[in-house]
Design a protein around this motif. Structure first.
Motif, short mmCIF file in Angstrom:
data_model
loop_
_atom_site.label_atom_id
_atom_site.label_comp_id
_atom_site.label_asym_id
_atom_site.label_seq_id
_atom_site.Cartn_x
_atom_site.Cartn_y
_atom_site.Cartn_z
N TYR A 187 1.23 1.95 15.59
CA TYR A 187 1.50 3.49 15.42
C TYR A 187 2.12 3.69 13.88
O TYR A 187 2.34 2.90 13.24
N THR A 188 2.07 4.83 13.57
CA THR A 188 2.75 5.07 12.22
C THR A 188 3.53 6.52 12.62
O THR A 188 3.47 7.24 13.65
N ASP A 189 4.96 6.74 11.91
CA ASP A 189 5.54 7.84 12.16
C ASP A 189 5.11 9.00 12.20
O ASP A 189 5.29 10.14 13.11
N VAL A 190 4.13 9.41 11.13
CA VAL A 190 3.53 10.61 11.00
C VAL A 190 2.71 10.93 12.29
O VAL A 190 2.96 11.89 12.96
N CYS B 115 0.94 -1.18 0.05
CA CYS B 115 -0.19 -0.03 -0.13
C CYS B 115 0.89 1.31 -0.04
O CYS B 115 2.10 1.04 0.70
N LYS B 116 0.39 2.21 -0.57
CA LYS B 116 1.01 3.68 -0.66
C LYS B 116 0.50 4.56 -0.08
O LYS B 116 -0.54 4.60 0.54
N ASP B 117 1.36 5.62 0.30
CA ASP B 117 1.13 6.98 0.91
C ASP B 117 0.59 7.75 -0.13
O ASP B 117 0.69 7.69 -1.19
N GLU B 118 0.37 9.17 0.53
CA GLU B 118 -0.31 10.09 -0.48
C GLU B 118 0.54 10.33 -1.53
O GLU B 118 0.36 10.71 -2.80
N ASP B 119 1.95 10.32 -1.41
CA ASP B 119 3.09 10.98 -2.33
C ASP B 119 3.41 9.61 -3.22
O ASP B 119 4.37 9.69 -4.12
N GLY B 120 2.72 8.37 -2.98
CA GLY B 120 3.31 7.11 -3.75
C GLY B 120 4.30 6.31 -3.43
O GLY B 120 4.70 5.34 -4.17
N LYS C 219 -6.62 6.94 6.78
CA LYS C 219 -6.73 7.91 5.76
C LYS C 219 -5.43 8.30 4.94
O LYS C 219 -5.64 8.91 4.08
N ARG C 220 -4.46 7.73 5.59
CA ARG C 220 -3.10 8.03 4.96
C ARG C 220 -2.43 7.00 4.07
O ARG C 220 -1.48 7.29 3.64
N PHE C 221 -3.26 5.90 3.82
CA PHE C 221 -2.69 5.10 2.92
C PHE C 221 -3.68 4.62 1.86
O PHE C 221 -4.93 4.84 1.97
N TYR C 222 -3.04 4.07 0.73
CA TYR C 222 -4.02 3.86 -0.53
C TYR C 222 -3.60 2.32 -1.19
O TYR C 222 -2.69 1.70 -0.67
#
Length: 664
Positions: free
Chosen positions: A313-316, A256-261, A357-360
């Motif tokens: 957790y996520t780093d963000v 899975c990817k984040d907003e920036d790919g 909501k942070r991954f795609y």
């Protein structure tokens, strides 16, 4: 009759296997307004059945249930979401109607919570299919729904044996000790489960070479003792250069990817991880193929975990929290509101809605934000495995069950009901959850017997075993750090042995009824009201169940109880297995009875003109004689039983030779 109403452009979940053409009109239950809401009126005595894996009773009235697959081990009655999303219910009033909302995002079922006299279905977005099923009875509606979503998963026969599990079997020698102690005590057992301890630093599709040296030989050694090892697989893949699964996934864009790919970074057991994009066909095939690594070493069963997917957790988000903590450090005198806000800040780190909501996902080339399809992840992870099994072992059944699920996953595996507690209330919850799971096609299911979290007690384990004898998945599982609850750990081991022996004696009936329920789209567990709809006491019953066509059970689920009150909706014969065995039984008249239930006994009830086939038992499923049966019956006029038995490993389910009639 099924009608489908389509709103917007629904995500194709593939929960449904029949092509139902959408109506050219709006659903009659749509409530007009600014947002999409479906509304159903309820009268005082209407009952709502279904919603699968959820808290509270068989009748779902009076609470708000939210389909939002959730890694939450505290299954208290104030919760709204558990691990599964099962958007199907039946409203039974003057007439019956079934509703299935095929929607993979968050959806609220307000079942008489806001207003006692109405149901409100509130999806988070407006792209969905809603199926409305009208029928003559609740049972006919459920059968039509089951045909709509496809046949339930069928496990191998050995998977109906007793299984022992614990988070904390850290070496092969510890597993050997468990097997040895069970065999020394002559307690029947067919499987031992491996939690995350067997892996190399919690990495999927690896084996710790030091703790579990020569794993294929160990698997073979256990099989020679008629014990199957069943390892766990988690959703997160550890980020570690040189780790083949990570390297392949990263090189082929299978995560899975984040907003920036970029590959989305989260953290679970092994630390920082990536989630395989199982909604992407190529990634799903790749991840499913990884199960072959363990299959090639002799493994014939798996359990999928942490696949809501769970996020530690996520780093963000962790950075956001640390920044807020810095502000709290400047406040050396937190008042009540500050203190509660600080606690909520820390508690909100795992499974944060913002993180979802942070991954795609990449679905047929389209970028889809995870929270919009969140409830599909566990389903598609298990589907990945099921499709791989079909490819590599097309003629053989492989055991598979999952923690998270959506309707549709029932075709690929079963579920266990997750991280329960060693609470009496969770034994009752286990009892009440079974029919609603069956309604949603999930037949192969059961809870962690004795409770996963907290310290169990001997009487709770025994009473839970007495119910677990009837659940298709019968597994004792507990958490690291809790009281050890293998059956040989207690002074009442001999009594527990009798309860497990009863399971193996009942296997001909239990397996036959499971297979008929799967092949004929029927229920294995049913509330009494489904069989006795005109009996007011049966309709009100919340703690007695029908199991298959012949048997009614009334489990004991309270501490220190010597027995319980039981309602018989018709004359029935009381049968006892275990201590004080009585197969001839006493015929009890319709009505209320107080029944003594010794701690080491299983007491249940046989319907008139019905038959119960029993075996002589065995220390494993392979030893059970499914052909030369002991027939227990209660005959008023005539009793005929259609008995099903096959080889337990192949898929020739419809062979006429699998069926025979037993008469009494």
């Amino acid at each position: 009759m099924i009608k489908r109403y389509t709103y917007g452009t629904p995500f194709q979940t593939e929960a449904v296997v029949k092509n139902i053409i959408s109506e050219n009109e709006l659903c009659p239950y749509e409530q007009k307004g600014d947002s999409l809401i479906f509304r159903f009126d309820m009268e005082e005595n209407d009952i709502v059945y279904g919603l699968g894996e959820q808290v509270r009773g068989i009748n779902k009235r009076g609470w708000k249930y939210i389909s939002n697959c959730n890694d939450d081990p505290l299954h208290q009655e104030d919760k709204h979401s558990l691990y599964g999303a099962h958007n199907f219910f039946v409203l039974k009033g003057k007439r019956a109607v079934g509703i299935f909302v095929d929607f993979p995002g968050k959806i609220t079922f307000d079942v008489g919570f806001s207003r006692l006299d109405e149901i409100r279905i509130i999806p988070e977005r407006t792209d969905l299919d809603i199926y409305v099923i009208d029928g003559e009875s609740v049972s006919s509606i459920i059968k039509e729904f089951r045909q709509l979503i496809g046949r339930s998963y069928i496990p191998p026969l050995w998977a109906f044996g007793y299984g022992q599990s614990r988070w904390g079997y850290k070496t092969a020698d510890e597993v050997r000790t468990v097997a040895k102690r069970y065999r020394e005590n002559n307690i029947p057992i067919d499987s031992i489960y491996l939690d995350i301890d067997y892996m190399e630093r919690y990495k999927d599709f690896t084996v710790d070479k030091k703790a579990f040296a020569d794993f294929p030989a160990f698997v073979k050694e256990m099989k020679e003792q008629k014990i199957h090892l069943v390892p766990i697989i988690d959703a997160g893949v550890k980020i570690e250069p040189g780790y083949q699964v990570y390297e392949e996934g990263a090189a082929n864009n299978y995560f899975c990817k984040d907003e920036d790919g970029n590959d989305f970074v989260t953290a679970v057991w092994p630390g920082r991880t990536h989630f395989p994009d199982v909604l992407n066909e190529k990634a799903r095939e790749w991840f499913g193929d990884k199960y072959k690594y363990l299959m090639d070493q002799g493994i014939e069963g798996f359990w999928n975990d942490m696949n809501e997917p769970a996020i530690f957790y996520t780093d963000v988000h962790l950075k956001e929290v640390f920044e807020e903590i810095e502000l709290y450090k400047q406040n050396d005198n937190m008042d009540l509101n500050d203190w509660f806000a600080f606690q909520d800040l820390i508690k909100g780190i795992p499974n944060s809605e913002e993180d979802y909501k942070r991954f795609y996902h990449n679905v047929h080339g389209k970028k889809v934000r995870h929270d919009q399809v969140h409830n599909l992840y566990g389903y598609y992870m298990t589907r990945a495995a099921g499709e791989a099994f079909e490819k590599y072992e097309p003629d053989k059944r492989i055991l598979m069950f999952s923690r998270s699920s959506y309707i549709g996953m029932h075709r690929y595996g079963g579920i266990w009901t997750g991280d329960n507690k060693s609470w009496w209330s969770h034994l009752l919850l286990n009892i009440q959850m079974m029919p609603s799971l069956n309604m949603c096609g999930i037949l192969y299911t059961g809870a962690d017997i004795g409770g996963f979290g907290s310290d169990t007690t001997e009487d709770l384990v025994k009473r839970w075993l007495a119910f677990g004898v009837f659940t298709p998945l019968m597994r004792n599982h507990s958490a690291q750090g809790t009281r050890e609850q293998e059956l040989y750990q207690f002074i009442g081991t001999e009594g527990m042995k009798k309860l497990i022996e009863a399971r193996y004696r009942l296997l001909p009936y239990l397996y036959s009824e499971y297979m008929k329920a799967a092949l004929e789209d029927e229920l294995y567990f049913r509330p009494l009201s489904f069989d006795y709809p005109d009996d007011e006491m049966a309709v009100r019953s919340e703690d007695q169940l029908m199991v298959g066509e012949s048997v009614m059970i009334a489990p004991v689920y309270t501490q220190n109880a010597k027995g319980r009150n039981v309602y018989l909706p018709e004359d029935m014969k009381m049968i006892t297995l275990g201590e004080g065995e009585e197969l001839d039984g006493t015929v009890l008249e319709k009505g209320w009875h107080y029944i003594d239930v010794p701690m080491d006994s299983i007491v249940f009830f046989l319907r008139p003109d019905h038959i119960l086939p029993l075996s002589t038992g065995g220390e494993n499923v392979e030893e059970v004689d499914f052909e030369n049966l002991q027939v227990v019956s209660y005959v008023k006029t005539e009793a005929v039983y259609q008995y099903y038995h096959d080889d337990g490993c192949g898929k020739d389910y419809q062979n006429p030779e699998n069926y025979r009639l037993i008469r009494a």
